[in-house]
Write an enzyme that holds these catalytic residues in place. Structure first.
Site: not given
Length: 305
Positions: A20, A214, A245, A254
């Protein structure tokens, strides 16, 4: 070589976000069949919580516009499959497909709330209240994401007391757990410890907290270790280090799940994840995306003879 260290949990639950949070940042949409196989491979590698998709309007996140097509393809996956929902419409779509784990995505800062949700922080919480309430009534588990917990690209450092205030309000809506997001990767271990201590002082149980780091400045693992020393046992990570993002351009990838598992394995902390299988999965996905994985562990293990 496993060398345990004192003061750390015996087991950590990895909340895998690659399917996701990772894929939503791709410039071109990944085919639905590839996404489905990605989730299946992640589950086969031993991950028990895999965030599957997001039920947002395709205008805002076109990379995840196939949520209705993807989610039914995952019915045989033996793992929890949380999905992100922005509002009641998103919740309706998720519940109609049988989703039992829901996540809402809030902000600790006003600027990011305006850019990501087109609302103030207070207005976003008001929007989430019926979403969380209805999800709980439907028997769903609800996770609250709180972004910009350490720094904001427009506002700079975020005061700890502001984060605590929004976190308490978000949990007060009825969320089962809260993920603290270092959206642009500026946190350092002392800052992590200070925020966790402040949350505890405000009555938030560490057992309800997850961390989402992150790796912009290479601090994701050190920040994770600081959280583990405080008692946190839920860590978000993304297979192969995918993600960022779309609403914060300074947010890089990430924390890579493989890098996290390598550290936890070395500390003797159980995860249930087969690192070799996970690495093979990230290599497979990197091939589909047409570029190498940024994960140091993936690169090291995939180049071993």
């Amino acid at each position: 070589m496993k060398v345990p260290a004192a003061g750390l949990p015996a087991r950590v639950r990895i909340h895998e976000v690659g399917a996701r949070d990772g894929l939503q940042n791709e410039k071109t949409a990944v085919p639905t069949a590839v996404k489905a196989e990605f989730v299946h491979r992640l589950a086969a590698a031993g991950l028990t919580t895999i965030e599957a998709t997001s039920f947002v309007h395709p205008k805002w996140v076109p990379q995840l516009a196939d949520a209705e097509q993807l989610f039914p393809l995952l019915s045989d996956v033996r793992a929890d499959l949380p999905v992100l929902v922005p509002n009641e419409r998103g919740l309706d779509r998720a519940l109609a497909l049988g989703a039992t784990r829901i996540a809402v995505f809030g902000s600790a800062t006003e600027t990011f709330a305006a850019r990501n949700l087109n609302r103030t922080v207070a207005e976003s919480l008001a929007m989430f209240e019926p979403v969380v309430g209805r999800a709980r009534q439907a028997g769903a588990h609800v996770r609250g994401y709180l972004s910009m917990c350490f720094g904001d690209p427009w506002e700079g450092p975020v005061p700890v007391d502001r984060v605590v205030s929004v976190a308490v309000d978000l949990l007060g809506l009825g969320c089962d757990e809260l993920s603290l997001g270092d959206t642009i990767g500026v946190a350092t271990p002392g800052h992590v410890q200070a925020l966790l201590e402040a949350l505890n002082a405000a009555g938030v149980d560490t057992a309800r907290i997850g961390v989402h780091f992150h790796d912009t400045y290479g601090q994701a693992l050190s920040n994770t270790l600081a959280a583990l020393r405080h008692g946190v046992t839920t860590v978000d990570a993304s297979a192969g280090g995918l993600g960022g993002c779309p609403y914060a351009k300074s947010a890089t990838g990430n924390l890579a799940t493989e890098d996290l598992v390598w550290m936890l394995d070395g500390l003797g902390i159980e995860t249930g994840v087969d690192l070799a299988a996970l690495t093979a999965t990230s290599v497979w996905m990197a091939e589909r995306l047409g570029r190498p994985s940024p994960s140091r562990t993936v690169r090291a293990l995939s180049h071993k003879e």
